[in-house]
Design a protein around this motif. Sequence first.
Motif, PDB file in Angstrom:
ATOM      1  N   ALA A   1       0.838  -1.186   0.000  1.00 30.54           N
ATOM      2  CA  ALA A   1       0.000   0.000   0.000  1.00 30.54           C
ATOM      3  C   ALA A   1       0.879   1.245   0.000  1.00 30.54           C
ATOM      4  CB  ALA A   1      -0.899  -0.012   1.228  1.00 30.54           C
ATOM      5  N   THR A   2       0.276   2.394  -0.302  1.00 33.18           N
ATOM      6  CA  THR A   2       0.999   3.668  -0.305  1.00 33.18           C
ATOM      7  C   THR A   2       0.270   4.646   0.606  1.00 33.18           C
ATOM      8  OG1 THR A   2       1.697   3.308  -2.584  1.00 33.18           O
ATOM      9  CG2 THR A   2       1.902   5.529  -1.703  1.00 33.18           C
ATOM     10  N   PRO A   3       0.860   5.002   1.749  1.00 37.83           N
ATOM     11  CA  PRO A   3       2.068   4.412   2.332  1.00 37.83           C
ATOM     12  C   PRO A   3       1.800   2.989   2.803  1.00 37.83           C
ATOM     13  CG  PRO A   3       1.029   5.873   3.907  1.00 37.83           C
ATOM     14  CD  PRO A   3       0.255   6.038   2.632  1.00 37.83           C
ATOM     15  N   SER A   4       2.835   2.297   3.223  1.00 36.58           N
ATOM     16  CA  SER A   4       2.685   0.900   3.612  1.00 36.58           C
ATOM     17  C   SER A   4       2.233   0.732   5.049  1.00 36.58           C
ATOM     18  CB  SER A   4       4.016   0.162   3.417  1.00 36.58           C
ATOM     19  OG  SER A   4       5.028   0.747   4.221  1.00 36.58           O
ATOM     20  N   SER A   5       2.266   1.806   5.831  1.00 37.28           N
ATOM     21  CA  SER A   5       1.869   1.709   7.233  1.00 37.28           C
ATOM     22  C   SER A   5       1.371   3.051   7.717  1.00 37.28           C
ATOM     23  CB  SER A   5       3.034   1.229   8.102  1.00 37.28           C
ATOM     24  OG  SER A   5       4.097   2.180   8.077  1.00 37.28           O
ATOM     25  N   GLY A   6       0.694   3.045   8.845  1.00 43.88           N
ATOM     26  CA  GLY A   6       0.192   4.271   9.438  1.00 43.88           C
ATOM     27  C   GLY A   6      -0.294   3.998  10.840  1.00 43.88           C
ATOM     28  N   SER A   7      -0.742   5.038  11.517  1.00 43.92           N
ATOM     29  CA  SER A   7      -1.185   4.881  12.894  1.00 43.92           C
ATOM     30  C   SER A   7      -2.320   5.844  13.184  1.00 43.92           C
ATOM     31  CB  SER A   7      -0.026   5.121  13.861  1.00 43.92           C
ATOM     32  OG  SER A   7       0.448   6.451  13.746  1.00 43.92           O
ATOM     33  N   VAL A   8      -3.095   5.500  14.196  1.00 43.41           N
ATOM     34  CA  VAL A   8      -4.128   6.383  14.722  1.00 43.41           C
ATOM     35  C   VAL A   8      -3.982   6.418  16.232  1.00 43.41           C
ATOM     36  CG1 VAL A   8      -5.765   6.067  12.840  1.00 43.41           C
ATOM     37  CG2 VAL A   8      -5.809   4.495  14.778  1.00 43.41           C
ATOM     38  N   SER A   9      -4.384   7.523  16.828  1.00 37.12           N
ATOM     39  CA  SER A   9      -4.306   7.681  18.277  1.00 37.12           C
ATOM     40  C   SER A   9      -5.407   8.625  18.717  1.00 37.12           C
ATOM     41  CB  SER A   9      -2.943   8.230  18.686  1.00 37.12           C
ATOM     42  OG  SER A   9      -2.802   9.571  18.234  1.00 37.12           O
ATOM     43  N   ASP A  10      -5.537   8.814  20.027  1.00 37.09           N
ATOM     44  CA  ASP A  10      -6.565   9.716  20.522  1.00 37.09           C
ATOM     45  C   ASP A  10      -6.290  11.162  20.128  1.00 37.09           C
ATOM     46  OD1 ASP A  10      -4.327   9.321  22.216  1.00 37.09           O
ATOM     47  OD2 ASP A  10      -5.316  10.431  23.822  1.00 37.09           O
ATOM     48  N   THR A  11      -5.051  11.476  19.789  1.00 36.87           N
ATOM     49  CA  THR A  11      -4.709  12.840  19.353  1.00 36.87           C
ATOM     50  C   THR A  11      -4.608  12.981  17.841  1.00 36.87           C
ATOM     51  OG1 THR A  11      -2.352  12.345  19.635  1.00 36.87           O
ATOM     52  CG2 THR A  11      -3.515  13.334  21.511  1.00 36.87           C
ATOM     53  N   ALA A  12      -4.442  11.874  17.117  1.00 42.10           N
ATOM     54  CA  ALA A  12      -4.395  11.872  15.644  1.00 42.10           C
ATOM     55  C   ALA A  12      -5.269  10.727  15.162  1.00 42.10           C
ATOM     56  CB  ALA A  12      -2.960  11.716  15.154  1.00 42.10           C
ATOM     57  N   PRO A  13      -6.582  10.937  15.098  1.00 41.48           N
ATOM     58  CA  PRO A  13      -7.525   9.822  14.984  1.00 41.48           C
ATOM     59  C   PRO A  13      -7.748   9.257  13.587  1.00 41.48           C
ATOM     60  CG  PRO A  13      -8.714  11.881  15.220  1.00 41.48           C
ATOM     61  CD  PRO A  13      -7.268  12.220  15.363  1.00 41.48           C
ATOM     62  N   THR A  14      -7.099   9.779  12.537  1.00 41.33           N
ATOM     63  CA  THR A  14      -7.395   9.321  11.181  1.00 41.33           C
ATOM     64  C   THR A  14      -6.114   9.121  10.394  1.00 41.33           C
ATOM     65  OG1 THR A  14      -9.506  10.500  11.176  1.00 41.33           O
ATOM     66  CG2 THR A  14      -8.619   9.853   9.047  1.00 41.33           C
ATOM     67  N   THR A  15      -6.103   8.065   9.567  1.00 42.27           N
ATOM     68  CA  THR A  15      -5.019   7.840   8.619  1.00 42.27           C
ATOM     69  C   THR A  15      -5.614   7.308   7.323  1.00 42.27           C
ATOM     70  OG1 THR A  15      -2.884   6.752   8.266  1.00 42.27           O
ATOM     71  CG2 THR A  15      -4.566   5.462   9.385  1.00 42.27           C
ATOM     72  N   ASN A  16      -4.939   7.597   6.201  1.00 39.56           N
ATOM     73  CA  ASN A  16      -5.434   7.198   4.890  1.00 39.56           C
ATOM     74  C   ASN A  16      -4.314   6.529   4.097  1.00 39.56           C
ATOM     75  OD1 ASN A  16      -8.212   8.654   4.703  1.00 39.56           O
ATOM     76  ND2 ASN A  16      -6.817  10.259   5.388  1.00 39.56           N
ATOM     77  N   TRP A  17      -4.693   5.685   3.156  1.00 43.37           N
ATOM     78  CA  TRP A  17      -3.739   5.081   2.226  1.00 43.37           C
ATOM     79  C   TRP A  17      -4.477   4.690   0.954  1.00 43.37           C
ATOM     80  CZ3 TRP A  17      -6.265   2.527   5.987  1.00 43.37           C
ATOM     81  CH2 TRP A  17      -6.793   1.270   5.700  1.00 43.37           C
ATOM     82  N   SER A  18      -3.734   4.315  -0.050  1.00 38.81           N
ATOM     83  CA  SER A  18      -4.335   3.910  -1.327  1.00 38.81           C
ATOM     84  C   SER A  18      -3.462   2.866  -1.992  1.00 38.81           C
ATOM     85  CB  SER A  18      -4.512   5.120  -2.255  1.00 38.81           C
ATOM     86  OG  SER A  18      -3.254   5.708  -2.534  1.00 38.81           O
ATOM     87  N   ALA A  19      -4.019   2.183  -2.967  1.00 41.40           N
ATOM     88  CA  ALA A  19      -3.258   1.188  -3.732  1.00 41.40           C
ATOM     89  C   ALA A  19      -3.964   0.946  -5.053  1.00 41.40           C
ATOM     90  CB  ALA A  19      -3.120  -0.113  -2.949  1.00 41.40           C
ATOM     91  N   GLY A  20      -3.207   0.455  -6.018  1.00 43.82           N
ATOM     92  CA  GLY A  20      -3.755   0.126  -7.322  1.00 43.82           C
ATOM     93  C   GLY A  20      -3.050   0.886  -8.433  1.00 43.82           C
ATOM     94  N   PRO A  21      -3.510   0.699  -9.646  1.00 39.79           N
ATOM     95  CA  PRO A  21      -4.692  -0.090 -10.041  1.00 39.79           C
ATOM     96  C   PRO A  21      -4.429  -1.598 -10.015  1.00 39.79           C
ATOM     97  CG  PRO A  21      -3.607   0.793 -11.973  1.00 39.79           C
ATOM     98  CD  PRO A  21      -2.870   1.371 -10.796  1.00 39.79           C
ATOM     99  N   PHE A  22      -5.523  -2.373  -9.920  1.00 47.61           N
ATOM    100  CA  PHE A  22      -5.466  -3.832  -9.880  1.00 47.61           C
ATOM    101  C   PHE A  22      -6.171  -4.393 -11.108  1.00 47.61           C
ATOM    102  CE2 PHE A  22      -5.049  -2.490  -5.525  1.00 47.61           C
ATOM    103  CZ  PHE A  22      -4.102  -3.364  -4.992  1.00 47.61           C
ATOM    104  N   ALA A  23      -5.535  -5.345 -11.742  1.00 45.86           N
ATOM    105  CA  ALA A  23      -6.120  -5.968 -12.928  1.00 45.86           C
ATOM    106  C   ALA A  23      -6.479  -7.426 -12.697  1.00 45.86           C
ATOM    107  CB  ALA A  23      -5.155  -5.868 -14.106  1.00 45.86           C
TER     108      ALA A  23
END
Length: 571
Positions: free
Chosen positions: A6-28
């Motif tokens: 995935a891009t990025p390959s990792s992430g984190s959430v916490s009570d002070t930073a509650p959201t993270t996003n990532w994406s991947a593809g395209p897939f055939a």
Amino acid sequence: MAADAATPSSGSVSDTAPTTNWSAGPFAVPNVSGTTGTVSCGAAQPCDDYALKVSVPAGYDAGHSLRVDVRWPDSAADFDLYVLDANGREVAASASSSDPETVLLPAVSASYTVRVVPYAPLGDSFTGTASLITPPADPPPSTATPPAYANSSAPEGITDAHNAGEPSIGVDRASGAAMFQANTSTLKVTYDGSGAATWQDKSANAANGCPQGSTTSLDPILFTDPATHRTFESQLAGKTALTCYTDDDGETWTPTGGSGINSGVDHQTIGGGPFAAGTPGGLASYPNAVYYCSQDIADASCAVSRDGGLTYGPAVPMYSLLDCGGLHGHVKVAPDGTVYVPNKGCGGHQAVAVSEDDGLTWTVRHNPSSTPGDSDPSVGVGAGGTVYMGYQNSDGTPRIAVSHDKGRSWLYDQNVGAALGIKNVVFPAVTAGDDDRAAFAFLGTTTGGNYQDPAFQGVWHLYVATTYDGGQSWVTADATPTDPVQRGSICTGGTTCGKDRNLLDFIDVTTDAQGRVLAAYADGCTGTCATGGAQNYDALASIARQSSGNTLYGAYDAVAAGKRKKSGGSH
């Protein structure tokens, strides 16, 4: 197992930073390996893995959940979502045809792998979001006095007394006998005036008329029709079901055609009730329809018997993998003949498959407030047709919702365990009496986290939530307050489990003629375990029977639940 990054390959959430996003593809290249039950990843079967770390204070899960969503632009494409714990064990999944795919988990500190599988990618990409959210507030719990329960267990010497995983129960409302099924054994339980229980083995066998009854077992099931008093006992056995019925509480049994359909690979269920108005109805003197339903690899089907369960008509699919995934719950029939089969994962929600024409056609109707769970949901139907659906949400909490229009819409969806601090549940089971009264039984623990982790330290009890106002509010009672049902983990992952698989997949609940609630369960913590010793992973046949408080029939409210208000007829 190989997986795309995935891009990025990792992430984190916490009570002070509650959201993270990532994406991947395209897939055939599509990966449909999940249709066989276990997802495989590799060069020919692509997956996308994202490492997610959750860091929150202790107790944060009391008012928060972790929500993971996967979305993609092309509505014709399809991606499936799985969440694995640090040991690689699946803890949540949303593998339907919906966009987005969504799961909820308890908001506790943990490390996960979020795996996205391109089931039918069509060259599309996806975007993933993990967020810590605050769910909507639940209504206040009921102020009604909670009912109390008395527990009894099968005595030593009863076959399968300690082999009673996933039991089912019915009550012959004419005789008052409870019929309890587990493995190959059918047990008759009677109660005296003080509530003391007597257990007897009444299993079907060659000596009492049904040699096919107790010879082999896989997913046994029992159903007692409350109107006709007929009890059905069935064993899943490869290409058919070995089924018998009794009209005298197991003294004699009659063999039947089994199921009329391929019994599938898992989760057979038998139920019955009136035929729908305007349909052909029965072909014999037996007044009610009997339904046999079972899940297979790609769909689930149901067949109806019009001669009291002796023979069945052709199989009719209730849904396919495009509609729902995973296992379904037990079939229930309303007083007007409407048939309901619940499912834990349909289009990103839990749902009921509904037939209003004696099983000829089926429609899947979703509860939009729900997210897919790990245990099968359950429905109970009140005397006026009100439907109560109890389920384990994907964050582990016990929730129940109400429908007055056969599942087209749902009201009062709420967490019935919050007042007691219950954070994880398994095995929902629902029954109903008067139209505004229902009971919701489940195994629950006040410990949060991944309850399938072998290191889990929760203590589990049997709980029963009851409503007396049509599901607007519920009062929840611990039905086993001095005797845990299990200590530690409870695994529902089938063959991937260890010794914590002792309870198998479900419990059951029913109502007697006076509206007392009876819950059948396997007690997994017996002997010294019950008083704090080591978990012994038993599966002792047990029943919790209501001993006081208002029952599910208001006609009996004037006296304690253990006594009849009047002589004569019953509900």
